[in-house]
Design an enzyme around this catalytic site. Structure first.
Site, PDB file in Angstrom:
ATOM      1  N   SER A   4       0.833  -1.210   0.000  1.00 17.47           N
ATOM      2  CA  SER A   4       0.000   0.000   0.000  1.00 17.47           C
ATOM      3  C   SER A   4       0.863   1.253   0.000  1.00 17.47           C
ATOM      4  O   SER A   4       0.550   2.225  -0.692  1.00 17.47           O
ATOM      5  CB  SER A   4      -0.940   0.018   1.210  1.00 17.47           C
ATOM      6  OG  SER A   4      -1.875  -1.027   1.107  1.00 17.47           O
ATOM      7  N   TYR A   5       1.939   1.238   0.762  1.00 17.81           N
ATOM      8  CA  TYR A   5       2.852   2.387   0.774  1.00 17.81           C
ATOM      9  C   TYR A   5       3.479   2.568  -0.610  1.00 17.81           C
ATOM     10  O   TYR A   5       3.567   3.676  -1.127  1.00 17.81           O
ATOM     11  CB  TYR A   5       3.932   2.223   1.855  1.00 17.81           C
ATOM     12  CG  TYR A   5       3.506   2.807   3.179  1.00 17.81           C
ATOM     13  CD1 TYR A   5       2.515   2.199   3.936  1.00 17.81           C
ATOM     14  CD2 TYR A   5       4.048   4.007   3.650  1.00 17.81           C
ATOM     15  CE1 TYR A   5       2.085   2.746   5.135  1.00 17.81           C
ATOM     16  CE2 TYR A   5       3.630   4.562   4.857  1.00 17.81           C
ATOM     17  CZ  TYR A   5       2.660   3.930   5.597  1.00 17.81           C
ATOM     18  OH  TYR A   5       2.236   4.484   6.768  1.00 17.81           O
ATOM     19  N   LYS A  54      -7.901  -1.376  -5.135  1.00 15.74           N
ATOM     20  CA  LYS A  54      -7.622  -2.552  -4.300  1.00 15.74           C
ATOM     21  C   LYS A  54      -8.440  -3.701  -4.870  1.00 15.74           C
ATOM     22  O   LYS A  54      -9.666  -3.616  -4.972  1.00 15.74           O
ATOM     23  CB  LYS A  54      -7.995  -2.274  -2.830  1.00 15.74           C
ATOM     24  CG  LYS A  54      -7.748  -3.422  -1.885  1.00 15.74           C
ATOM     25  CD  LYS A  54      -6.262  -3.655  -1.591  1.00 15.74           C
ATOM     26  CE  LYS A  54      -6.092  -4.808  -0.578  1.00 15.74           C
ATOM     27  NZ  LYS A  54      -4.668  -5.113  -0.326  1.00 15.74           N
TER      28      LYS A  54
HETATM   29  N1  LIG Z   1       7.829   3.041   3.360  1.00 18.26           N
HETATM   30  C1  LIG Z   1       7.190   3.018   4.523  1.00 18.26           C
HETATM   31  N2  LIG Z   1       7.224   4.095   5.366  1.00 18.26           N
HETATM   32  C2  LIG Z   1       6.596   4.069   6.551  1.00 18.26           C
HETATM   33  N3  LIG Z   1       5.894   3.011   7.015  1.00 18.26           N
HETATM   34  C3  LIG Z   1       5.811   1.905   6.241  1.00 18.26           C
HETATM   35  C4  LIG Z   1       6.442   1.848   4.962  1.00 18.26           C
HETATM   36  N4  LIG Z   1       6.209   0.642   4.433  1.00 18.26           N
HETATM   37  C5  LIG Z   1       5.467  -0.023   5.307  1.00 18.26           C
HETATM   38  N5  LIG Z   1       5.217   0.712   6.411  1.00 18.26           N
HETATM   39  C6  LIG Z   1       4.494   0.254   7.641  1.00 18.26           C
HETATM   40  O1  LIG Z   1       4.212  -1.127   7.492  1.00 18.26           O
HETATM   41  C7  LIG Z   1       2.817  -1.365   7.502  1.00 18.26           C
HETATM   42  C8  LIG Z   1       2.478  -2.320   6.389  1.00 18.26           C
HETATM   43  O2  LIG Z   1       2.623  -1.682   5.142  1.00 18.26           O
HETATM   44  P1  LIG Z   1       1.479  -1.796   4.034  1.00 18.26           P
HETATM   45  O3  LIG Z   1       0.146  -1.529   4.635  1.00 18.26           O
HETATM   46  O4  LIG Z   1       1.891  -0.934   2.881  1.00 18.26           O
HETATM   47  O5  LIG Z   1       1.623  -3.356   3.694  1.00 18.26           O
HETATM   48  P2  LIG Z   1       0.801  -4.208   2.607  1.00 18.26           P
HETATM   49  O6  LIG Z   1       1.781  -5.084   1.928  1.00 18.26           O
HETATM   50  O7  LIG Z   1       0.013  -3.282   1.762  1.00 18.26           O
HETATM   51  O8  LIG Z   1      -0.164  -5.087   3.524  1.00 18.26           O
HETATM   52  P3  LIG Z   1      -1.541  -5.853   3.082  1.00 18.26           P
HETATM   53  O9  LIG Z   1      -1.111  -7.202   2.617  1.00 18.26           O
HETATM   54  O10 LIG Z   1      -2.308  -5.878   4.351  1.00 18.26           O
HETATM   55  O11 LIG Z   1      -2.217  -5.040   2.013  1.00 18.26           O
HETATM   56  C9  LIG Z   1       2.153   0.013   7.359  1.00 18.26           C
HETATM   57  O12 LIG Z   1       0.961   0.126   8.061  1.00 18.26           O
HETATM   58  C10 LIG Z   1       3.190   0.943   7.907  1.00 18.26           C
HETATM   59  O13 LIG Z   1       3.047   1.044   9.307  1.00 18.26           O
HETATM   60 MG   LIG Z   2      -2.032  -3.126   1.511  1.00 18.23          MG
END
Ligand SMILES: Nc1ncnc2c1ncn2[C@@H]1O[C@H](COP(=O)(O)OP(=O)(O)OP(=O)(O)O)[C@@H](O)[C@H]1O
Ligand SMILES: [Mg+2]
EC number: 6.3.3.3
Length: 215
Positions: free
Chosen positions: A17-18, A38
């Site tokens: 998501s980031y 999404k």
């Molecule tokens: N580049 C970044 N800067 C700051 N925080 C980050 C970063 N990447 C990840 N995080 C932290 O890690 C957590 C998980 O990241 P993210 O939500 O992007 O994962 P995801 O792969 O999208 O998860 P999902 O499988 O649930 O969709 C975030 O809520 C945040 O707290």
């Molecule tokens: Mg995500």
């Protein structure tokens, strides 16, 4: 630049998501009209926390497509893999709704960044995996990884799954968050960059900085 890119990661919680919000912000700032979607949101009711996060990182309010729920066409309440979350909510996943939403978004924007749930082998149904959908839709992939111990293994396995199904690897996002062991971090980034250069010279490599949200 035009098209839909599938954003996947080596695991859940790796930073998809980031990475999605950050790429959308970068591309919009370069004049490439970019929206995010999404594929299937689990663990929410009536909204998608991932879309909320994308907009926060992009620094924009909800779009008309968010308000119409075109950017998050499928939401299940239970925080689990889509196949299980759908069973628990007793609602079959209407896969064509995902495709139709992407089609609408693609007609209004240059680029659609479609974020998956978890990684490539996550089941959509008990007989249909995320990677099957990507292959059926012929979508190029952006793979999110990090310096977490074990991620070289997970990254190369993910790439094998793509190659197996003739799915193009458009690029890789190396997430620098969370900072762990500095030597492992640095070496993992270097290793993956070199690997990509040797095996996928066309693929992009982006380094994702830590993003501080003003909450
Ligand atoms: N580049 C970044 N800067 C700051 N925080 C980050 C970063 N990447 C990840 N995080 C932290 O890690 C957590 C998980 O990241 P993210 O939500 O992007 O994962 P995801 O792969 O999208 O998860 P999902 O499988 O649930 O969709 C975030 O809520 C945040 O707290
Ligand atoms: Mg995500």
């Amino acid at each position: 630049m035009k098209g839909t890119f599938f954003i996947t990661g080596i695991d859940t919680n790796i930073g998809k998501s980031y990475a999605t919000g950050w790429l959308a912000r970068e591309w919009n700032s370069k004049g490439i009209k970019t929206i995010t979607q999404k594929m299937i949101q689990t663990g929410n009711v009536g909204h998608s926390e991932d879309i909320d996060l994308h907009r926060e990182i992009m620094g924009i309010p909800f779009t008309p497509e968010d308000k119409e729920r075109i950017t998050f066409p499928i939401v299940y309440s239970y925080p689990a893999s889509p196949h299980l979350a759908a069973e628990i909510d007793d609602r079959i996943i209407p896969i064509e709704k995902i495709t139709e939403s992407t089609r609408i978004l693609q007609s209004r924007y240059d680029v659609v960044l479609l974020e998956g749930a978890g990684g490539l082998m996550v089941p959509i149904t008990r007989r249909y995996l995320t990677v099957d959908y990507i292959a059926d839709q012929k979508l190029p992939v952006i793979l999110v990884t990090s310096g977490r111990l074990g991620s070289i293994n997970h990254t190369l396995l993910s790439i094998e799954a793509l190659v197996n199904r003739n799915i193009p690897l458009y690029g890789m996002v190396y997430n620098t968050f969370p900072k762990t062991d500095e030597r492992i971090d640095k070496d993992t980034e270097e290793y993956l960059k070199t690997y990509l250069n040797e095996h996928f010279p066309q693929a992009h490599f982006w380094t994702l900085p830590e993003i501080a949200l003003h909450r």
